[in-house]
Design an enzyme around this catalytic site. Structure first.
Site, PDB file in Angstrom:
ATOM      1  N   HIS A  90       7.021  -7.409  -0.382  1.00 12.72           N
ATOM      2  CA  HIS A  90       6.364  -8.486   0.360  1.00 12.72           C
ATOM      3  C   HIS A  90       6.157  -9.742  -0.479  1.00 12.72           C
ATOM      4  O   HIS A  90       5.774 -10.783   0.061  1.00 12.72           O
ATOM      5  CB  HIS A  90       5.027  -8.002   0.921  1.00 12.72           C
ATOM      6  CG  HIS A  90       4.687  -8.599   2.244  1.00 12.72           C
ATOM      7  ND1 HIS A  90       3.806  -8.041   3.137  1.00 12.72           N
ATOM      8  CD2 HIS A  90       5.129  -9.723   2.860  1.00 12.72           C
ATOM      9  CE1 HIS A  90       3.708  -8.783   4.220  1.00 12.72           C
ATOM     10  NE2 HIS A  90       4.500  -9.818   4.076  1.00 12.72           N
ATOM     11  N   ASP A 112       0.239  -6.116   8.985  1.00 10.59           N
ATOM     12  CA  ASP A 112       0.253  -5.410   7.706  1.00 10.59           C
ATOM     13  C   ASP A 112      -0.954  -4.487   7.615  1.00 10.59           C
ATOM     14  O   ASP A 112      -2.031  -4.818   8.122  1.00 10.59           O
ATOM     15  CB  ASP A 112       0.204  -6.443   6.565  1.00 10.59           C
ATOM     16  CG  ASP A 112       0.694  -5.913   5.230  1.00 10.59           C
ATOM     17  OD1 ASP A 112       0.531  -4.705   4.976  1.00 10.59           O
ATOM     18  OD2 ASP A 112       1.211  -6.717   4.438  1.00 10.59           O
ATOM     19  N   HIS A 114      -2.236  -4.004   4.778  1.00 14.61           N
ATOM     20  CA  HIS A 114      -2.938  -4.595   3.643  1.00 14.61           C
ATOM     21  C   HIS A 114      -3.104  -6.095   3.867  1.00 14.61           C
ATOM     22  O   HIS A 114      -2.310  -6.724   4.590  1.00 14.61           O
ATOM     23  CB  HIS A 114      -2.153  -4.356   2.351  1.00 14.61           C
ATOM     24  CG  HIS A 114      -1.744  -2.933   2.153  1.00 14.61           C
ATOM     25  ND1 HIS A 114      -0.563  -2.422   2.661  1.00 14.61           N
ATOM     26  CD2 HIS A 114      -2.367  -1.904   1.524  1.00 14.61           C
ATOM     27  CE1 HIS A 114      -0.473  -1.138   2.350  1.00 14.61           C
ATOM     28  NE2 HIS A 114      -1.557  -0.791   1.662  1.00 14.61           N
ATOM     29  N   ASP A 116      -3.083  -8.473   1.348  1.00 16.22           N
ATOM     30  CA  ASP A 116      -2.217  -9.223   0.425  1.00 16.22           C
ATOM     31  C   ASP A 116      -2.845 -10.520  -0.068  1.00 16.22           C
ATOM     32  O   ASP A 116      -2.160 -11.528  -0.249  1.00 16.22           O
ATOM     33  CB  ASP A 116      -0.857  -9.516   1.081  1.00 16.22           C
ATOM     34  CG  ASP A 116      -0.056  -8.252   1.343  1.00 16.22           C
ATOM     35  OD1 ASP A 116      -0.385  -7.203   0.762  1.00 16.22           O
ATOM     36  OD2 ASP A 116       0.905  -8.311   2.147  1.00 16.22           O
ATOM     37  N   HIS A 129       3.430  -8.003  -4.805  1.00 17.53           N
ATOM     38  CA  HIS A 129       3.530  -7.809  -3.350  1.00 17.53           C
ATOM     39  C   HIS A 129       2.161  -7.652  -2.702  1.00 17.53           C
ATOM     40  O   HIS A 129       2.065  -7.689  -1.472  1.00 17.53           O
ATOM     41  CB  HIS A 129       4.452  -6.631  -3.001  1.00 17.53           C
ATOM     42  CG  HIS A 129       3.898  -5.265  -3.247  1.00 17.53           C
ATOM     43  ND1 HIS A 129       4.421  -4.145  -2.647  1.00 17.53           N
ATOM     44  CD2 HIS A 129       2.883  -4.823  -4.041  1.00 17.53           C
ATOM     45  CE1 HIS A 129       3.747  -3.070  -3.047  1.00 17.53           C
ATOM     46  NE2 HIS A 129       2.826  -3.461  -3.893  1.00 17.53           N
ATOM     47  N   ASP A 215       5.246  -6.362   7.869  1.00 22.83           N
ATOM     48  CA  ASP A 215       5.355  -5.341   6.848  1.00 22.83           C
ATOM     49  C   ASP A 215       5.426  -3.997   7.566  1.00 22.83           C
ATOM     50  O   ASP A 215       4.536  -3.659   8.357  1.00 22.83           O
ATOM     51  CB  ASP A 215       4.127  -5.395   5.934  1.00 22.83           C
ATOM     52  CG  ASP A 215       4.236  -4.474   4.727  1.00 22.83           C
ATOM     53  OD1 ASP A 215       4.798  -3.375   4.880  1.00 22.83           O
ATOM     54  OD2 ASP A 215       3.742  -4.845   3.651  1.00 22.83           O
ATOM     55  N   ASP A 217       4.784  -1.128   6.710  1.00 23.21           N
ATOM     56  CA  ASP A 217       3.670  -0.198   6.529  1.00 23.21           C
ATOM     57  C   ASP A 217       2.530  -0.473   7.489  1.00 23.21           C
ATOM     58  O   ASP A 217       1.518   0.243   7.501  1.00 23.21           O
ATOM     59  CB  ASP A 217       3.198  -0.154   5.071  1.00 23.21           C
ATOM     60  CG  ASP A 217       2.467  -1.406   4.600  1.00 23.21           C
ATOM     61  OD1 ASP A 217       1.869  -2.133   5.406  1.00 23.21           O
ATOM     62  OD2 ASP A 217       2.464  -1.659   3.376  1.00 23.21           O
ATOM     63  N   GLU A 261       9.452  -4.447   3.128  1.00 20.01           N
ATOM     64  CA  GLU A 261       8.966  -3.160   2.622  1.00 20.01           C
ATOM     65  C   GLU A 261       9.674  -1.927   3.187  1.00 20.01           C
ATOM     66  O   GLU A 261       9.149  -0.814   3.105  1.00 20.01           O
ATOM     67  CB  GLU A 261       7.445  -3.031   2.800  1.00 20.01           C
ATOM     68  CG  GLU A 261       6.636  -4.071   2.037  1.00 20.01           C
ATOM     69  CD  GLU A 261       6.589  -3.856   0.519  1.00 20.01           C
ATOM     70  OE1 GLU A 261       7.039  -2.777   0.054  1.00 20.01           O
ATOM     71  OE2 GLU A 261       6.115  -4.755  -0.195  1.00 20.01           O
TER      72      GLU A 261
END
Length: 289
Positions: A90, A112, A114, A116, A129, A215, A217, A261
């Site tokens: 990312h 996402d 997360h 980030d 990332h 992303d 994930d 990712e």
């Protein structure tokens, strides 16, 4: 690129997405395209990760890649094309955002698990990332790295969707900022379509366009196992499609798009990359009827 991550394999993500039938899928929905190929990236084994800053590994190499990516994205937008960026970890979003924000005001939606928004001062890992949004917004020491900033990206037009893994310093910074954050609890309570519509309203307010960063994930690992930082409790297959279909309804505001990712080493039969291609198709207008 895998320089921003701590697990190998994500550098093969673009190849996995192509192998999953991206070109044929774009053809099937009537989208013309040009595959501009891959940007060259240094191998981690050939570089010292702490050359510039031990708190942000491979930052020199990431700057090189993201600078070239920013130019590619800006050139595509300048010719009224939609840049579709394939990752890779990312950290490439630093280049995507900088290029998309060139000579235009920009909003961003971050699908996402997360947030980030770690900085070199707060990161627990040193992996970039986990920092691209902080870099684009010029937070922490990124204020002194203009190559990483997207100066027309304002906090009030940044929306995080589907969070479920946030470090304590990130949580504090988000609360102090004008960034909007929707967690998985918001999606559970309100539904993914309502949340995505709100995200689009916020991200597109008084800007020239919006960058959408996906992303993989963000999805639950049961649906997307081939990612480097899986977190249980993500969106389902159908929720993800519904969200990206909602994005497609505002396509006139879509300025740039990326998917990141995908890690085929950790995947099963390339199913995560195949799902990524399906979701890109939904974002670009594919429907059942």
């Amino acid at each position: 690129m895998d320089l921003g991550a701590d697990r190998r394999g994500v550098d093969m993500g673009p190849s996995a997405l192509r192998y999953a039938g991206l070109a044929a899928t774009l053809d099937s929905i009537g989208r013309s395209y040009t595959d501009a190929g891959d940007l060259s990236v240094s191998h981690a084994e050939e570089r010292d990760p702490e050359t510039r800053d031990p708190r942000a590994k491979y930052l020199d190499e990431i700057e090189s890649v993201c600078g070239r990516l920013a130019d590619e994205v800006a050139d595509a937008v300048a010719t009224n094309d939609l840049p579709l960026v394939l990752g890779g970890d990312h950290s490439i979003a630093i280049g995507s955002l900088a290029g998309s924000a060139r000579e235009a005001s920009l909003g961003a939606i971050w699908f996402d698990a997360h947030s980030d928004v770690n900085t070199p001062e707060t990161t627990p890992s040193g992996n970039v990332h986990g920092m691209p949004l902080a870099a684009a917004l010029g937070w922490g020491s990124f204020a002194d790295t203009p190559w990483a900033n997207a100066p027309t990206l304002r906090e009030e037009n940044v929306v995080l969707v589907g969070l479920r893994s946030v470090d304590d310093p990130e949580r504090e910074r988000i609360r102090e900022s004008d960034v909007t954050a929707f967690t998985m609890s918001d999606i559970d309570e309100r539904g993914v379509v309502d949340v995505t519509e709100d995200a689009l309203d916020i991200a597109t307010r008084d800007v020239d366009g919006v960058h959408v960063s996906l992303d993989l994930d963000w999805l639950d690992p049961r649906h997307a196992p081939g990612v480097g930082t899986p977190v249980r409790g993500g969106v389902t297959y159908r929720e993800a499609h519904s969200a990206l279909e909602t994005v497609a309804e505002r396509e006139s505001m879509l300025r740039s798009l990326e998917v990141v990712e995908a890690n085929p080493i950790l995947d099963s039969h390339n199913e995560t990359a195949e799902l990524g291609v399906e979701l890109l198709a939904s974002a670009l207008g594919k429907r059942v009827l």
